[in-house]
Design a protein around this motif. Structure first.
Motif, PDB file in Angstrom:
ATOM      1  N   ASP A  59       0.872  -1.545  -0.343  1.00 35.00           N
ATOM      2  CA  ASP A  59      -0.139  -0.382   0.440  1.00 35.00           C
ATOM      3  C   ASP A  59       0.712   1.281   0.259  1.00 35.00           C
ATOM      4  O   ASP A  59       1.498   1.271   1.250  1.00 35.00           O
ATOM      5  CB  ASP A  59      -1.135  -0.103   1.308  1.00 35.00           C
ATOM      6  N   THR A  60       0.684   1.973  -0.998  1.00 33.90           N
ATOM      7  CA  THR A  60       1.127   3.407  -1.073  1.00 33.90           C
ATOM      8  C   THR A  60       0.129   4.590  -1.318  1.00 33.90           C
ATOM      9  O   THR A  60      -0.732   4.417  -1.351  1.00 33.90           O
ATOM     10  CB  THR A  60       2.392   3.552  -2.270  1.00 33.90           C
ATOM     11  N   LEU A  61       1.115   5.823  -1.439  1.00 28.08           N
ATOM     12  CA  LEU A  61      -0.328   6.824  -1.172  1.00 28.08           C
ATOM     13  C   LEU A  61      -0.570   6.817  -2.679  1.00 28.08           C
ATOM     14  O   LEU A  61      -1.842   7.303  -2.718  1.00 28.08           O
ATOM     15  CB  LEU A  61       0.943   7.802  -0.846  1.00 28.08           C
ATOM     16  N   GLU A  62      -0.175   5.955  -3.650  1.00 23.48           N
ATOM     17  CA  GLU A  62      -0.527   5.956  -4.731  1.00 23.48           C
ATOM     18  C   GLU A  62      -1.696   5.154  -4.935  1.00 23.48           C
ATOM     19  O   GLU A  62      -2.203   5.405  -5.662  1.00 23.48           O
ATOM     20  CB  GLU A  62       0.411   5.980  -5.996  1.00 23.48           C
ATOM     21  N   SER A  63      -1.511   3.489  -4.371  1.00 22.12           N
ATOM     22  CA  SER A  63      -1.952   2.553  -4.442  1.00 22.12           C
ATOM     23  C   SER A  63      -2.676   2.518  -3.639  1.00 22.12           C
ATOM     24  O   SER A  63      -4.133   1.983  -3.954  1.00 22.12           O
ATOM     25  CB  SER A  63      -1.254   1.687  -4.031  1.00 22.12           C
ATOM     26  N   ILE A  64      -3.367   3.320  -2.385  1.00 21.97           N
ATOM     27  CA  ILE A  64      -4.758   3.367  -2.019  1.00 21.97           C
ATOM     28  C   ILE A  64      -5.909   3.602  -2.272  1.00 21.97           C
ATOM     29  O   ILE A  64      -5.422   5.450  -2.882  1.00 21.97           O
ATOM     30  CB  ILE A  64      -4.077   4.463  -0.657  1.00 21.97           C
ATOM     31  N   PRO A  65      -7.164   3.749  -2.622  1.00 23.99           N
ATOM     32  CA  PRO A  65      -8.109   3.880  -3.166  1.00 23.99           C
ATOM     33  C   PRO A  65      -8.849   5.321  -2.625  1.00 23.99           C
ATOM     34  O   PRO A  65      -8.792   5.586  -1.515  1.00 23.99           O
ATOM     35  CB  PRO A  65      -8.747   2.740  -3.112  1.00 23.99           C
ATOM     36  N   ASP A  66      -9.169   5.905  -2.776  1.00 28.04           N
ATOM     37  CA  ASP A  66      -9.826   7.429  -2.869  1.00 28.04           C
ATOM     38  C   ASP A  66     -11.331   6.900  -1.868  1.00 28.04           C
ATOM     39  O   ASP A  66     -11.671   5.374  -1.959  1.00 28.04           O
ATOM     40  CB  ASP A  66     -10.348   7.575  -3.361  1.00 28.04           C
ATOM     41  N   ALA A  67     -11.454   7.235  -0.656  1.00 24.64           N
ATOM     42  CA  ALA A  67     -12.352   6.632   0.128  1.00 24.64           C
ATOM     43  C   ALA A  67     -13.822   7.317  -0.320  1.00 24.64           C
ATOM     44  O   ALA A  67     -14.144   8.561  -0.330  1.00 24.64           O
ATOM     45  CB  ALA A  67     -12.631   7.581   1.382  1.00 24.64           C
ATOM     46  N   VAL A  68     -14.554   6.618  -0.456  1.00 23.97           N
ATOM     47  CA  VAL A  68     -15.973   6.556  -1.135  1.00 23.97           C
ATOM     48  C   VAL A  68     -16.913   6.572  -0.691  1.00 23.97           C
ATOM     49  O   VAL A  68     -17.099   4.951   0.520  1.00 23.97           O
ATOM     50  CB  VAL A  68     -16.036   5.264  -2.781  1.00 23.97           C
ATOM     51  N   PRO A  69     -18.285   6.913  -0.362  1.00 23.96           N
ATOM     52  CA  PRO A  69     -19.267   6.409   0.646  1.00 23.96           C
ATOM     53  C   PRO A  69     -19.729   4.784  -0.448  1.00 23.96           C
ATOM     54  O   PRO A  69     -20.063   4.851  -1.132  1.00 23.96           O
ATOM     55  CB  PRO A  69     -20.594   7.422   0.111  1.00 23.96           C
ATOM     56  N   VAL A  70     -20.439   4.047   1.552  1.00 25.93           N
ATOM     57  CA  VAL A  70     -20.533   2.864   0.555  1.00 25.93           C
ATOM     58  C   VAL A  70     -22.481   2.758   0.828  1.00 25.93           C
ATOM     59  O   VAL A  70     -22.466   3.404   2.481  1.00 25.93           O
ATOM     60  CB  VAL A  70     -19.752   1.945   1.498  1.00 25.93           C
ATOM     61  N   VAL A  71     -23.057   2.292   0.220  1.00 23.05           N
ATOM     62  CA  VAL A  71     -24.576   1.668   0.684  1.00 23.05           C
ATOM     63  C   VAL A  71     -24.079   0.256   1.088  1.00 23.05           C
ATOM     64  O   VAL A  71     -24.448  -0.602   1.015  1.00 23.05           O
ATOM     65  CB  VAL A  71     -24.827   2.074  -0.154  1.00 23.05           C
ATOM     66  N   LEU A  72     -25.209   0.400   2.627  1.00 19.13           N
ATOM     67  CA  LEU A  72     -24.878  -1.177   3.386  1.00 19.13           C
ATOM     68  C   LEU A  72     -26.901  -1.488   3.680  1.00 19.13           C
ATOM     69  O   LEU A  72     -27.667  -0.906   3.832  1.00 19.13           O
ATOM     70  CB  LEU A  72     -24.399  -0.586   4.547  1.00 19.13           C
ATOM     71  N   THR A  73     -27.088  -2.807   2.672  1.00 17.49           N
ATOM     72  CA  THR A  73     -28.658  -3.235   3.579  1.00 17.49           C
ATOM     73  C   THR A  73     -28.654  -4.235   4.333  1.00 17.49           C
ATOM     74  O   THR A  73     -29.800  -4.128   4.287  1.00 17.49           O
ATOM     75  CB  THR A  73     -28.760  -3.896   1.446  1.00 17.49           C
ATOM     76  N   GLU A  74     -27.749  -4.357   5.143  1.00 19.70           N
ATOM     77  CA  GLU A  74     -27.370  -4.308   6.522  1.00 19.70           C
ATOM     78  C   GLU A  74     -26.544  -4.272   7.134  1.00 19.70           C
ATOM     79  O   GLU A  74     -25.620  -3.990   7.373  1.00 19.70           O
ATOM     80  CB  GLU A  74     -27.751  -6.045   6.038  1.00 19.70           C
ATOM     81  N   PRO A  75     -26.272  -4.145   8.334  1.00 21.55           N
ATOM     82  CA  PRO A  75     -25.893  -3.519   9.277  1.00 21.55           C
ATOM     83  C   PRO A  75     -24.319  -4.510   9.432  1.00 21.55           C
ATOM     84  O   PRO A  75     -24.240  -5.072   8.960  1.00 21.55           O
ATOM     85  CB  PRO A  75     -26.611  -4.388  11.011  1.00 21.55           C
ATOM     86  N   PRO A  76     -23.120  -3.876   9.381  1.00 22.32           N
ATOM     87  CA  PRO A  76     -22.364  -3.490   8.852  1.00 22.32           C
ATOM     88  C   PRO A  76     -21.836  -4.665   9.639  1.00 22.32           C
ATOM     89  O   PRO A  76     -21.099  -5.149  11.048  1.00 22.32           O
ATOM     90  CB  PRO A  76     -21.613  -1.962   9.505  1.00 22.32           C
ATOM     91  N   ILE A  77     -20.189  -6.402   9.611  1.00 23.95           N
ATOM     92  CA  ILE A  77     -19.563  -6.663  10.508  1.00 23.95           C
ATOM     93  C   ILE A  77     -18.951  -6.382  11.052  1.00 23.95           C
ATOM     94  O   ILE A  77     -18.117  -4.967  11.212  1.00 23.95           O
ATOM     95  CB  ILE A  77     -19.549  -8.258   9.955  1.00 23.95           C
ATOM     96  N   GLU A  78     -18.290  -6.966  12.156  1.00 25.49           N
ATOM     97  CA  GLU A  78     -16.799  -6.155  12.559  1.00 25.49           C
ATOM     98  C   GLU A  78     -15.731  -5.621  12.190  1.00 25.49           C
ATOM     99  O   GLU A  78     -15.487  -5.093  12.367  1.00 25.49           O
ATOM    100  CB  GLU A  78     -16.399  -7.186  13.564  1.00 25.49           C
ATOM    101  N   ASP A  79     -15.680  -6.018  10.691  1.00 20.50           N
ATOM    102  CA  ASP A  79     -14.455  -6.567   9.683  1.00 20.50           C
ATOM    103  C   ASP A  79     -15.065  -4.949   9.362  1.00 20.50           C
ATOM    104  O   ASP A  79     -14.021  -4.008   9.226  1.00 20.50           O
ATOM    105  CB  ASP A  79     -13.911  -7.356   9.264  1.00 20.50           C
ATOM    106  N   GLN A  80     -15.610  -4.665   8.533  1.00 17.12           N
ATOM    107  CA  GLN A  80     -16.149  -3.472   7.998  1.00 17.12           C
ATOM    108  C   GLN A  80     -16.111  -2.215   8.936  1.00 17.12           C
ATOM    109  O   GLN A  80     -15.762  -0.553   8.698  1.00 17.12           O
ATOM    110  CB  GLN A  80     -17.071  -3.173   7.548  1.00 17.12           C
ATOM    111  N   LEU A  81     -16.844  -2.350  10.470  1.00 17.01           N
ATOM    112  CA  LEU A  81     -16.845  -1.030  11.411  1.00 17.01           C
ATOM    113  C   LEU A  81     -15.033  -1.028  11.276  1.00 17.01           C
ATOM    114  O   LEU A  81     -15.131  -0.339  11.794  1.00 17.01           O
ATOM    115  CB  LEU A  81     -17.125  -1.363  12.792  1.00 17.01           C
ATOM    116  N   ALA A  82     -14.299  -1.990  11.488  1.00 14.98           N
ATOM    117  CA  ALA A  82     -12.411  -1.973  12.234  1.00 14.98           C
ATOM    118  C   ALA A  82     -11.986  -1.080  10.701  1.00 14.98           C
ATOM    119  O   ALA A  82     -10.731  -0.364  11.579  1.00 14.98           O
ATOM    120  CB  ALA A  82     -12.233  -3.455  13.039  1.00 14.98           C
ATOM    121  N   TYR A  83     -12.321  -1.511   9.609  1.00 15.98           N
ATOM    122  CA  TYR A  83     -11.624  -1.030   9.147  1.00 15.98           C
ATOM    123  C   TYR A  83     -12.215   0.669   8.320  1.00 15.98           C
ATOM    124  O   TYR A  83     -11.229   1.348   8.160  1.00 15.98           O
ATOM    125  CB  TYR A  83     -11.752  -2.070   6.968  1.00 15.98           C
ATOM    126  N   ASN A  84     -13.090   0.149   7.959  1.00 15.78           N
ATOM    127  CA  ASN A  84     -13.375   2.171   7.948  1.00 15.78           C
ATOM    128  C   ASN A  84     -14.022   2.653   9.344  1.00 15.78           C
ATOM    129  O   ASN A  84     -14.114   3.797   8.355  1.00 15.78           O
ATOM    130  CB  ASN A  84     -14.943   2.234   7.511  1.00 15.78           C
TER     131      ASN A  84
END
Length: 299
Positions: free
Chosen positions: A20-45
């Motif tokens: 992961d470099t500054l060039e390779s990290i994707p830009d943050a974009v809004p995520v539409v969730l259709t169900e409550p987020p799981i623990e991994d999603q909360l930890a990452y975002n």
């Protein structure tokens, strides 16, 4: 360049492509969730890293509450027997277990500390409520005692809420009723009244104080069909007369503003009423995965 150098250059380039470099990290974009987020999603975002994991319950947690000083947490889990239905008390900061409260035989569905933090109210699937007295006996020590346990409804009790101005409390049940109770000086419990029967199971309650001098408050009632009503409650406490309460329906919220499924929990925003403050805010969450915030104008 010989073949060995070419191979090493290719491997180095492939390895660097995976970092992961500054060039390779994707830009943050809004995520539409259709169900409550799981623990991994909360930890990452989100920026809520785990600092402690508390062990003690035998099954998955069902209810949590904190006292009004932010020093003590109570927890309960899904249960089919009395030993599993224990309420655990945790000291905030040290996160030590400082108590195991026993009273119910099935899942404790909701708990709430009285506003002076002297009592803990719990309601359960076994159709009973319990009240425990809570006393701090040291820095990491808490004293507790079962004050009362009473069968209160004909079906599961889903919710409870204390009067901010006293030791009156409300319970709501699958039997479509809300009952108002009072803890009397003799440490006994008295039922003050039952609100008119609702059209659906009562799944959420929240009591807010408006006028301390008149002991006036609003009780928000959320139901299984997603609807919400606000009831004006005036409590009476006098040495010359028995405690009592008067209740009137203040607002029945428009169904278009409410949830389309069961109201799971409600909470009033902490406030200080004054002559210049005429509005309250009520938050609700439901099984439709929605959170709604209402502004209530107080006349």
């Amino acid at each position: 360049m010989d073949n060995g150098s070419a191979v090493h250059e290719t491997l180095d380039r492939n390895m660097s492509d995976g970092l992961d470099t500054l060039e390779s990290i994707p830009d943050a974009v809004p995520v539409v969730l259709t169900e409550p987020p799981i623990e991994d999603q909360l930890a990452y975002n989100t920026l809520w890293p785990e600092s402690h994991k508390l062990y003690g319950h035998g099954n998955e947690l069902f209810s949590l509450c904190c006292d009004h000083e932010g020093k003590l947490v109570a927890s309960s889990c899904k249960a089919q027997s009395a030993p599993i239905a224990e309420i655990w008390l945790w000291q905030v900061g040290s996160w030590k277990a400082v108590g195991c409260l026993q009273s119910h035989s099935l899942t404790v569905t909701q708990m709430e500390f009285s506003h002076d933090n002297s009592m803990l109210l719990a309601v359960s699937r076994d159709r009973q409520f319990s009240i425990f007295t809570i006393q701090r006996t040291g820095v990491d020590e808490v004293g507790y005692q079962l004050l009362a346990r009473q069968e209160a409804h004909k079906r599961i009790i889903w919710s409870c809420s204390w009067n901010p101005f006293g030791h009156e409390f409300a319970t709501g049940s699958r039997d479509k009723t809300v009952k108002i109770w009072a803890v009397e000086r003799e440490s006994s419990i008295k039922q003050l009244m039952t609100l008119p029967q609702f059209k659906s199971s009562v799944t959420a309650l929240s009591w807010v104080g408006i006028d301390r001098q008149r002991n006036l408050g609003l009780l928000a009632v959320g139901m299984e069909d997603g609807l919400i009503e606000l009831w004006s409650l005036t409590t009476r406490r006098s040495e010359d007369a028995a405690p009592g309460v008067a209740a009137t329906l203040s607002i029945r919220l428009d169904p278009c503003m409410c949830h389309v499924s069961s109201v799971n929990r409600m909470s009033w925003r902490n406030h200080e009423m004054s002559e210049d403050s005429t509005s309250l805010q009520l938050a609700s969450c439901g099984a439709d995965h929605c959170v709604r915030v209402f502004e209530v104008i107080v006349n």
